[in-house]
Design an enzyme around this catalytic site. Structure first.
Site, PDB file in Angstrom:
ATOM      1  CD  GLU A 207     -31.213 -11.131  20.949  1.00 17.58           C
ATOM      2  OE1 GLU A 207     -30.048 -10.771  21.102  1.00 17.58           O
ATOM      3  OE2 GLU A 207     -32.147 -10.778  21.712  1.00 17.58           O
TER       4      GLU A 207
ATOM      5  N   GLY B  63     -39.014 -13.126  28.003  1.00 14.51           N
ATOM      6  CA  GLY B  63     -39.707 -12.128  28.810  1.00 14.51           C
ATOM      7  C   GLY B  63     -39.956 -10.864  28.022  1.00 14.51           C
ATOM      8  CB  ALA B  64     -38.992  -8.052  27.188  1.00 12.41           C
ATOM      9  CG  MET B  65     -36.737  -9.175  20.756  1.00 11.79           C
ATOM     10  SD  MET B  65     -35.034  -9.652  21.130  1.00 11.79           S
ATOM     11  CE  MET B  65     -34.154  -8.591  19.995  1.00 11.79           C
ATOM     12  CD  GLU B  66     -32.468  -7.010  22.823  1.00 16.00           C
ATOM     13  OE1 GLU B  66     -31.374  -7.482  22.495  1.00 16.00           O
ATOM     14  OE2 GLU B  66     -33.292  -7.634  23.519  1.00 16.00           O
TER      15      GLU B  66
ATOM     16  CD  GLU C 285     -35.831  -6.370  26.884  1.00 17.14           C
ATOM     17  OE1 GLU C 285     -35.244  -6.220  25.803  1.00 17.14           O
ATOM     18  OE2 GLU C 285     -35.682  -7.391  27.592  1.00 17.14           O
TER      19      GLU C 285
END
EC number: 3.4.11.-
Length: 955
Positions: free
Chosen positions: A195, A329-332, A366
């Site tokens: 993304e 921080g994070a990816m869904e 997430e």
């Protein structure tokens, strides 16, 4: 996606027309004549780009044509973790909507070795595919497959492509990550992060959110590794040479940016939700014991979301994995969520109360995306806030419901306060804004999409009621499942929240039977939700509500709230023009606890008060996204009430008053002494969130004076703070006891006390640090004070060197963060420079930590010039590590410049930005920084004499 910058800042765009549809090809298609597989463009080629091989490229737009619709990808990938490259192939099933002689896909840094085309009939009879000519146009990250004869409408075809590439060096596409074992061995994994526009770096694809398809993925690997992807593994085939090939179930219909696959040697812990979804948390083997809290939280949160949305999580499994090198921080990714280690792992020995809140928030964020973003996806990136704003908002709802002891409800106002800093500048942007190039799209992932999006949703929920809001979003999710949506679709669903279960046999929804689809009844009048909410999403900025009490009347006026441009400035009036919000107001008075409501749709209005009241407080519980200014005696009356009995005002209202009064000083609407007078009552305040809010503003003043080297004022402020908060500081224990907010207040107070060289604080921290060193790092220091102890310990050369050694050895990311912060507080520039060199090298200090490191060093008065010089001198090298529009680059720019407060520095920064723009690099952050520095300069000019005088009287 969750950005680590939210944590960096927690105590702390583009030009084109919005595309509402796709392009009409008939107007621009060149004629292609076929002769012995050579392709000739017979029309004027001036309008068309030139491909990499010098031939005309048949497509000129950044957005793909909509004549070819992908239905299914068969994707095979074989990464080699020794040679650090991969070979791959894919077969894409496509449907043709209009006749065409070329297929345009996205592809970036991939070597295409072969491309063929089969018709559905060819495939049925197993005829070989016909070879396709491939043209490449790198400026648009596109390839064109030229077909030998026209593809006919309403028919399916199969495009097969073989390709290969190196595993990427950064944090995008299909890239390599490394970690060191406790034994010192370096191990490699291959991981994806797509993304917004990086799937094209891993496989040629239709890399736009509207082109949803199903994906069947096969991964080849060595036996010492495992492979993970979005779906569960169906089978593993043993191949010659000891290789294994994992086949995964076909995914649900989804956008390319959600595809994920990883090859690694990680270990996991697993559990099942009440509905039978298998949830697993993966981490490197040495960190497996830090995964248990994440599993517990994920199971609770997934159960909550299934009930709240009334839609089951649609996949059989959900994996959450801590990646050693990760950008956001994070990816869904659907079914395989990737995280920074600090955003997923929880070490009870070294993770503080704020760490626990952070991990819980990021997991909640997430998991919310599995519905908002994955199940229903925005049509285009201009509406990314529909993903990110909703996920941020759902953090509030989900964490409150599942972990009430974390008291996140009291923190949410900070989410809004953070974005107001940006949104009160003229250089802000609307929530929904055109974005076309990859850099422009990356810039949309900012606090406006995340925080403002969440705050206006929370305001709307407060206006509609929680029940109606929840019904509306269930309606939205069910209606647009596996599809794409835009702003207006959300407003329609929130207006018309009738679900199938609400309808009678006659097909009438009783709750809204007489309403139009976007209309609601509120206080006896019809309200158009879309009309109201577009004033919040399509215009930038935040409103200022000016309130003047006149007997039993309240005179209201709305303006655009601006910082850095004062009412007396000539440009102020121009910047106010054409701004009007529909503001859902709430207010309470001294004479009753009733919450009154009113929608302000005009520039001015008058409200009648039913009874005499000594004060009125607008924006109850800070649920509204607006600033309030009380003209006349309004502020004096509120300050008097706080001094007499502050508990008559709700805690969140006290937080809101402290926030607004200091914001109004920034805007030149109040004098600084008025804001400082308000803080006097804090000596009697018992609410930790309120104390933290007041403390943060007073500390901000000290940091500004210290950085600006205004030593007489900074010394007086230091004396005032220690004298004023001494009883509170002395009550703090060096422990991890109490509620989350008590613990966060303790951390903030003790950190400030030690930063101000408060002798008892320095002594205690130094004592704990010595004991820790003597125990060879084995002593368990309470996690909430670790950062403070490390910072004091880093003041000596011996302590600093020991901390750096421990940083290399630690297997706790939470501890490494605290050690790195401690190292960054050194007063010795050569030590700070060593940290920056290690960050650039990327071995001891990972590249992913370079931006937060620069942020920390720039906060250090001894490091601010060093950090700024470093960025200018190493700009070219930084761009090799991070994309121009990336969060890292934006954090690096803003954190090393936006604290400046003198004209010389403003000119320096301006010249640097101009040199970058002359080389073709333009970012929105440039203007934001210049406005921020200008605001700082004007603030000092206006308020420094007042602050100096006030301190002389108060100390």
């Amino acid at each position: 996606m969750f950005h680590y910058s939210a944590m960096v800042n927690s105590r702390r765009t583009p030009r084109f027309n919005i595309h509402t549809g796709f392009y009409c090809l008939a107007a621009i298609l060149p004629q292609i004549s076929i002769c012995s597989l050579s392709y000739h463009f017979t029309e004027d080629l001036g309008a068309f780009p030139v491909a990499a091989n010098g031939e005309p490229f048949p497509w000129q737009e950044l957005r793909l044509p909509n004549v070819i619709i992908p239905l299914h990808y068969d994707l095979f990938v074989h990464p080699n973790l020794t040679s650090l490259d991969f070979v791959a192939s894919e077969k894409i099933e496509v449907l043709v909507s209009n006749a065409t002689q070329f297929i345009i896909l996205h592809s970036k840094d991939l070597e295409i070795t072969n491309a063929t085309l089969q018709s559905e009939e060819d495939s049925r009879y197993m005829k070989p595919g016909r070879e396709l000519k491939v043209l490449s146009y790198p400026p648009h990250q596109q390839i064109a497959l030229l077909v030998p004869e026209k593809l006919m409408p309403h028919l399916k075809y199969y495009v097969a492509i073989d390709f290969q590439a190196k595993l990427a060096d950064g944090f995008e596409g299909f890239y390599k990550s490394t970690y060191r074992t406790v034994g010192g061995e370096t191990r490699i994994l291959a991981v994806t992060d797509f993304e917004p526009t990086q799937a094209r770096m891993a496989f040629p694809c239709f890399d736009e959110p509207l082109f949803k398809a199903n994906f069947s993925i096969k991964i080849r690997r060595e036996s010492r590794h495992i492979a993970l992807s979005n779906m569960p593994k169906v089978k593993t085939i043993e191949l010659e040479g000891g290789l294994l090939e994992d086949h995964f179930e076909t995914t649900v219909k989804m956008s390319t940016y959600l595809v994920a696959y990883i090859v690694c040697d990680f270990h996991s812990v697993s559990g099942s939700t009440s509905s039978g979804v298998k949830v697993s948390i993966y981490a490197s083997p040495d960190k497996w014991n830090q995964t248990h809290y994440a599993l517990q939280a994920s199971l609770k949160l997934l159960d909550f979301y299934e009930k709240y949305f009334d839609i089951n999580y649609p996949l059989p499994k959900l994996d959450l994995i801590a990646i050693p090198d990760f950008g956001p921080g994070a990816m869904e990714n659907w079914g395989l969520i990737t995280y920074r280690e600090t955003s997923l792992l929880f070490d009870p020995k070294t993770s503080s109360a704020s760490d626990k809140l952070w991990v819980t928030r990021v997991i909640a964020h997430e998991l919310a995306h599995q519905w908002f973003g994955n199940l229903v996806t925005m049509e285009w990136w201009n509406d990314i806030w529909l993903n990110e704003g909703f996920a941020n908002y759902m953090e509030l709802i989900a964490v409150n419901a599942t972990y009430p002891e974390l008291q996140f409800d009291d923190y949410f106002s900070n989410v809004c306060f953070q974005v107001i800093t940006r949104d009160s500048l003229n250089s802000s942007r609307p929530v929904s804004k055109p974005a076309e190039t990859p850099t422009q799209i990356q810039e949309m992932f900012d606090e406006v999409s995340y925080n403002k999006g969440a705050c206006i949703l929370n305001m709307l929920k407060d206006f509609l009621t929680e029940e109606k809001f929840q019904k509306g979003i269930i309606h939205y999710l069910k209606k647009f499942s596996y599809r794409n949506a835009k702003n207006d679709d959300l407003w329609s669903s929130l207006s018309n929240s009738c679900l199938e279960s609400d309808f009678t046999s006659g097909g009438v929804c009783h709750s809204d039977s007489k309403m139009t689809s976007n209309m609601l009844t509120f206080l006896g009048e019809n309200v158009e939700v879309k009309e109201m909410m577009t004033t919040w999403t399509l215009q930038k900025g935040i409103p200022l509500l000016v309130v003047k009490q006149d007997g039993h009347s309240l005179r209201l006026q709305q303006e655009r709230f601006l910082k850095g441009v004062f009412q007396e400035d000539p440009e102020w009036r121009v910047l106010q023009e054409r701004y009007l919000w529909h503001i859902p107001l709430t207010y309470s008075t001294s004479s009753s606890n009733v919450i009154h409501r009113h929608i302000l749709k005009s520039k001015t209005d008058i409200l009648d008060l039913p009874e005499k009241t000594s004060w009125v407080k607008f924006n109850v519980d800070s649920n509204g996204y607006y600033i309030v200014h009380y003209e006349g005696h309004g502020w004096d009356q509120l300050i008097t009430q706080l001094n007499q009995n502050h508990t008559l005002l709700r805690p969140k209202d006290r937080i809101g008053l402290i926030h607004d009064v200091f914001q109004l000083v920034d805007a030149g609407r109040l004098t600084l002494d008025k804001a400082l007078d308000m803080t006097h009552y804090l000596q009697r305040e018992t609410s930790s969130p309120v104390l933290l809010e007041g403390l943060s503003y007073l500390e901000l003043l000290y940091r500004m004076m210290d950085r600006s080297n205004i030593s007489d004022v900074s010394e007086n402020l230091k004396r005032y703070l220690l004298q004023y908060f001494k009883p509170l500081i002395d009550r703090q224990s060096w422990s991890d006891e109490g509620s989350v907010w008590d613990r966060m207040l303790r951390s903030a107070l003790l950190k400030l006390a030690c930063d101000l060289n408060h002798a008892p604080c320095i002594q205690k921290a130094a004592e704990l640090f010595s004991q820790w060193m003597e125990s060879s790092g084995k002593l368990n220091i309470p996690a909430d004070v670790l950062k403070i102890v490390y910072s004091v310990g880093a003041h000596t050369t011996e302590g600093w060197n020991y901390l750096l050694e421990q940083y290399e050895l630690s297997v706790s990311s939470a501890e490494k963060n605290k050690i790195l912060y401690g190292l960054s507080t050194s007063k010795h520039q050569e030590k700070l420079l060593k940290l920056l060199e290690l960050g650039m090298e990327g071995k001891v200090i990972k590249t992913q930590d370079l931006a937060p490191l620069l942020h920390a060093i720039a906060r250090n008065p001894k490091g601010q010039q060093l950090a700024w010089d470093f960025v200018r001198e190493n700009w070219t090298h930084l761009l090799k590590k991070f994309d121009l529009g990336s969060f890292d680059i934006r954090i690096i720019i803003s954190s090393t410049t936006s604290h400046f407060s003198c004209k010389d520095k403003l000119q320096e920064v301006k010249l640097f930005f101009e040199s970058l723009e002359s080389q073709g690099s333009h970012l929105d952050i440039f203007q934001i920084v210049l406005e921020t520095i200008t605001k700082n300069i004007k603030w000092l000019e206006k308020n420094l004499p007042t602050l100096r005088t006030w301190l002389l009287v108060s100390t």
